[in-house]
Design a protein around this motif. Structure first.
Motif, PDB file in Angstrom:
ATOM      1  N   GLY A  22       0.799  -1.223   0.000  1.00  0.00           N
ATOM      2  CA  GLY A  22       0.000   0.000   0.000  1.00  0.00           C
ATOM      3  C   GLY A  22       0.827   1.266   0.000  1.00  0.00           C
ATOM      4  O   GLY A  22       0.286   2.361   0.150  1.00  0.00           O
ATOM      5  N   ARG A  23       2.126   1.136  -0.208  1.00  0.00           N
ATOM      6  CA  ARG A  23       3.030   2.303  -0.189  1.00  0.00           C
ATOM      7  C   ARG A  23       3.217   2.813  -1.625  1.00  0.00           C
ATOM      8  O   ARG A  23       4.298   2.833  -2.179  1.00  0.00           O
ATOM      9  CB  ARG A  23       4.348   1.919   0.457  1.00  0.00           C
ATOM     10  CG  ARG A  23       4.196   1.581   1.938  1.00  0.00           C
ATOM     11  CD  ARG A  23       5.309   0.724   2.504  1.00  0.00           C
ATOM     12  NE  ARG A  23       6.621   1.341   2.405  1.00  0.00           N
ATOM     13  CZ  ARG A  23       7.744   0.767   2.852  1.00  0.00           C
ATOM     14  NH1 ARG A  23       7.679  -0.429   3.430  1.00  0.00           N
ATOM     15  NH2 ARG A  23       8.904   1.369   2.724  1.00  0.00           N
ATOM     16  N   VAL A  24       2.076   3.222  -2.220  1.00  0.00           N
ATOM     17  CA  VAL A  24       2.067   3.554  -3.645  1.00  0.00           C
ATOM     18  C   VAL A  24       2.829   4.846  -3.929  1.00  0.00           C
ATOM     19  O   VAL A  24       3.484   4.973  -4.970  1.00  0.00           O
ATOM     20  CB  VAL A  24       0.615   3.653  -4.165  1.00  0.00           C
ATOM     21  CG1 VAL A  24       0.599   3.868  -5.675  1.00  0.00           C
ATOM     22  CG2 VAL A  24      -0.163   2.391  -3.810  1.00  0.00           C
ATOM     23  N   ARG A  25       2.754   5.812  -3.023  1.00  0.00           N
ATOM     24  CA  ARG A  25       3.487   7.065  -3.237  1.00  0.00           C
ATOM     25  C   ARG A  25       4.999   6.815  -3.289  1.00  0.00           C
ATOM     26  O   ARG A  25       5.710   7.412  -4.102  1.00  0.00           O
ATOM     27  CB  ARG A  25       3.133   8.086  -2.158  1.00  0.00           C
ATOM     28  CG  ARG A  25       1.707   8.606  -2.243  1.00  0.00           C
ATOM     29  CD  ARG A  25       1.456   9.748  -1.273  1.00  0.00           C
ATOM     30  NE  ARG A  25       0.067  10.159  -1.300  1.00  0.00           N
ATOM     31  CZ  ARG A  25      -0.461  10.964  -2.224  1.00  0.00           C
ATOM     32  NH1 ARG A  25       0.309  11.436  -3.184  1.00  0.00           N
ATOM     33  NH2 ARG A  25      -1.733  11.297  -2.179  1.00  0.00           N
ATOM     34  N   GLU A  26       5.480   5.953  -2.411  1.00  0.00           N
ATOM     35  CA  GLU A  26       6.903   5.608  -2.437  1.00  0.00           C
ATOM     36  C   GLU A  26       7.253   4.918  -3.750  1.00  0.00           C
ATOM     37  O   GLU A  26       8.324   5.153  -4.333  1.00  0.00           O
ATOM     38  CB  GLU A  26       7.247   4.686  -1.271  1.00  0.00           C
ATOM     39  CG  GLU A  26       7.261   5.365   0.082  1.00  0.00           C
ATOM     40  CD  GLU A  26       7.600   4.380   1.188  1.00  0.00           C
ATOM     41  OE1 GLU A  26       8.685   3.753   1.112  1.00  0.00           O
ATOM     42  OE2 GLU A  26       6.787   4.213   2.114  1.00  0.00           O
ATOM     43  N   ARG A  83       7.499   7.491  -6.434  1.00  0.00           N
ATOM     44  CA  ARG A  83       8.772   8.227  -6.343  1.00  0.00           C
ATOM     45  C   ARG A  83       9.924   7.382  -6.872  1.00  0.00           C
ATOM     46  O   ARG A  83      10.857   7.909  -7.494  1.00  0.00           O
ATOM     47  CB  ARG A  83       9.038   8.643  -4.893  1.00  0.00           C
ATOM     48  CG  ARG A  83       8.160   9.796  -4.416  1.00  0.00           C
ATOM     49  CD  ARG A  83       8.702  10.425  -3.141  1.00  0.00           C
ATOM     50  NE  ARG A  83       8.665   9.525  -2.009  1.00  0.00           N
ATOM     51  CZ  ARG A  83       7.645   9.415  -1.171  1.00  0.00           C
ATOM     52  NH1 ARG A  83       6.556  10.155  -1.363  1.00  0.00           N
ATOM     53  NH2 ARG A  83       7.685   8.581  -0.154  1.00  0.00           N
ATOM     54  N   LEU A  84       9.845   6.080  -6.643  1.00  0.00           N
ATOM     55  CA  LEU A  84      10.888   5.195  -7.155  1.00  0.00           C
ATOM     56  C   LEU A  84      10.874   5.171  -8.687  1.00  0.00           C
ATOM     57  O   LEU A  84      11.938   5.138  -9.318  1.00  0.00           O
ATOM     58  CB  LEU A  84      10.705   3.785  -6.595  1.00  0.00           C
ATOM     59  CG  LEU A  84      11.744   2.752  -7.023  1.00  0.00           C
ATOM     60  CD1 LEU A  84      13.153   3.194  -6.623  1.00  0.00           C
ATOM     61  CD2 LEU A  84      11.428   1.387  -6.425  1.00  0.00           C
ATOM     62  N   VAL A  85       9.689   5.219  -9.268  1.00  0.00           N
ATOM     63  CA  VAL A  85       9.596   5.252 -10.735  1.00  0.00           C
ATOM     64  C   VAL A  85      10.204   6.553 -11.264  1.00  0.00           C
ATOM     65  O   VAL A  85      10.900   6.559 -12.288  1.00  0.00           O
ATOM     66  CB  VAL A  85       8.135   5.086 -11.198  1.00  0.00           C
ATOM     67  CG1 VAL A  85       8.016   5.303 -12.706  1.00  0.00           C
ATOM     68  CG2 VAL A  85       7.620   3.697 -10.834  1.00  0.00           C
ATOM     69  N   ASP A  86       9.970   7.664 -10.557  1.00  0.00           N
ATOM     70  CA  ASP A  86      10.606   8.933 -10.958  1.00  0.00           C
ATOM     71  C   ASP A  86      12.127   8.803 -10.902  1.00  0.00           C
ATOM     72  O   ASP A  86      12.843   9.261 -11.805  1.00  0.00           O
ATOM     73  CB  ASP A  86      10.155  10.067 -10.034  1.00  0.00           C
ATOM     74  CG  ASP A  86       8.701  10.462 -10.260  1.00  0.00           C
ATOM     75  OD1 ASP A  86       8.166  10.173 -11.353  1.00  0.00           O
ATOM     76  OD2 ASP A  86       8.104  11.060  -9.346  1.00  0.00           O
ATOM     77  N   ARG A  87      12.610   8.185  -9.835  1.00  0.00           N
ATOM     78  CA  ARG A  87      14.052   7.993  -9.681  1.00  0.00           C
ATOM     79  C   ARG A  87      14.594   7.062 -10.768  1.00  0.00           C
ATOM     80  O   ARG A  87      15.697   7.266 -11.282  1.00  0.00           O
ATOM     81  CB  ARG A  87      14.337   7.407  -8.299  1.00  0.00           C
ATOM     82  CG  ARG A  87      15.819   7.326  -7.964  1.00  0.00           C
ATOM     83  CD  ARG A  87      16.012   6.813  -6.556  1.00  0.00           C
ATOM     84  NE  ARG A  87      17.428   6.740  -6.222  1.00  0.00           N
ATOM     85  CZ  ARG A  87      17.883   6.156  -5.110  1.00  0.00           C
ATOM     86  NH1 ARG A  87      17.041   5.634  -4.248  1.00  0.00           N
ATOM     87  NH2 ARG A  87      19.180   6.125  -4.872  1.00  0.00           N
TER      88      ARG A  87
END
Length: 205
Positions: A98-102, A105-109
């Motif tokens: 459920g840590r979709v925001r993280e 952010r990983l996809v952005d990275r």
């Protein structure tokens, strides 16, 4: 055999550690594989990209998502390039918690590292958004994707129906052909199940 090798004072190599780590991962002992990786420096060895990827994949598969995310950070700091499958492993693990925001952010990275997300990457994110009842965000993301496929569209249609957004689900269904993704049997199963659950037996136009 590995311990005997050390006992005989035969110095291990990165290849040696890779073989041992893969064996531990296959036995479901990803934590031990991680400990082995951590101890490589004592023997003058440095993990390579393949070894990092092996342990990260096993950690996620065996429930060690936090450890896998930390190891991915370490991998990148060490200058090892992670491939799309390694990023996908951690994205999947984070979304599963459920840590979709993280995960986003990983996809952005990931993109900053020069690694292009795949349809699988976006599929994991969309499924994570739908499962955490963020269907509007999933629909918004869907509109920004460079390309879609039937699996991705089915994921969001299911999410819309689960949240009672019948009009939006019908809209996505109707646009599938124009996107080059004609509905498949899973699409119709999702629609029929969703419509019955919503108490409607009307067939989408």
């Amino acid at each position: 055999l590995y311990r005997r090798m050390l006992g005989d004072r035969v110095p291990p190599t990165t290849f040696t550690f890779g073989v041992a780590a893969r064996a531990l991962c296959r036995l479901g002992r990803s934590g031990d594989a991680l400990a082995l990786l951590r101890g490589m420096a004592r023997h003058g060895c440095v993990p390579d990209a393949v070894l990092y990827q092996t342990v990260i994949h096993a950690l996620v598969a065996q429930g060690g998502v936090a450890e896998a995310a930390t190891l991915l950070d370490e991998m990148l700091l060490m200058g090892c390039a992670a491939d799309v499958n390694t990023f996908n492993d951690v994205v999947l693990g984070l979304c599963g918690l459920g840590r979709v925001r993280e995960a986003a952010r990983l996809v952005d990275r990931m993109m900053m590292q020069g690694c292009t997300p795949s349809a699988v990457t976006y599929g994991f994110l969309l499924r994570g958004l739908c499962r955490t009842r963020q269907v509007d965000e999933a629909c918004a993301m869907l509109g920004r994707l460079p390309e879609v496929n039937v699996v991705i569209l089915n994921t969001v249609i299911r999410g819309c129906l689960a949240e009672g957004k019948l009009a939006r689900a019908t809209e996505l269904y109707e646009m599938m052909g124009s996107k080059g993704c004609p509905p498949d049997v899973h699409t119709y199963n999702i629609l029929m199940h969703g419509l019955c659950k919503l108490g409607s037996l009307l067939e989408p136009a």
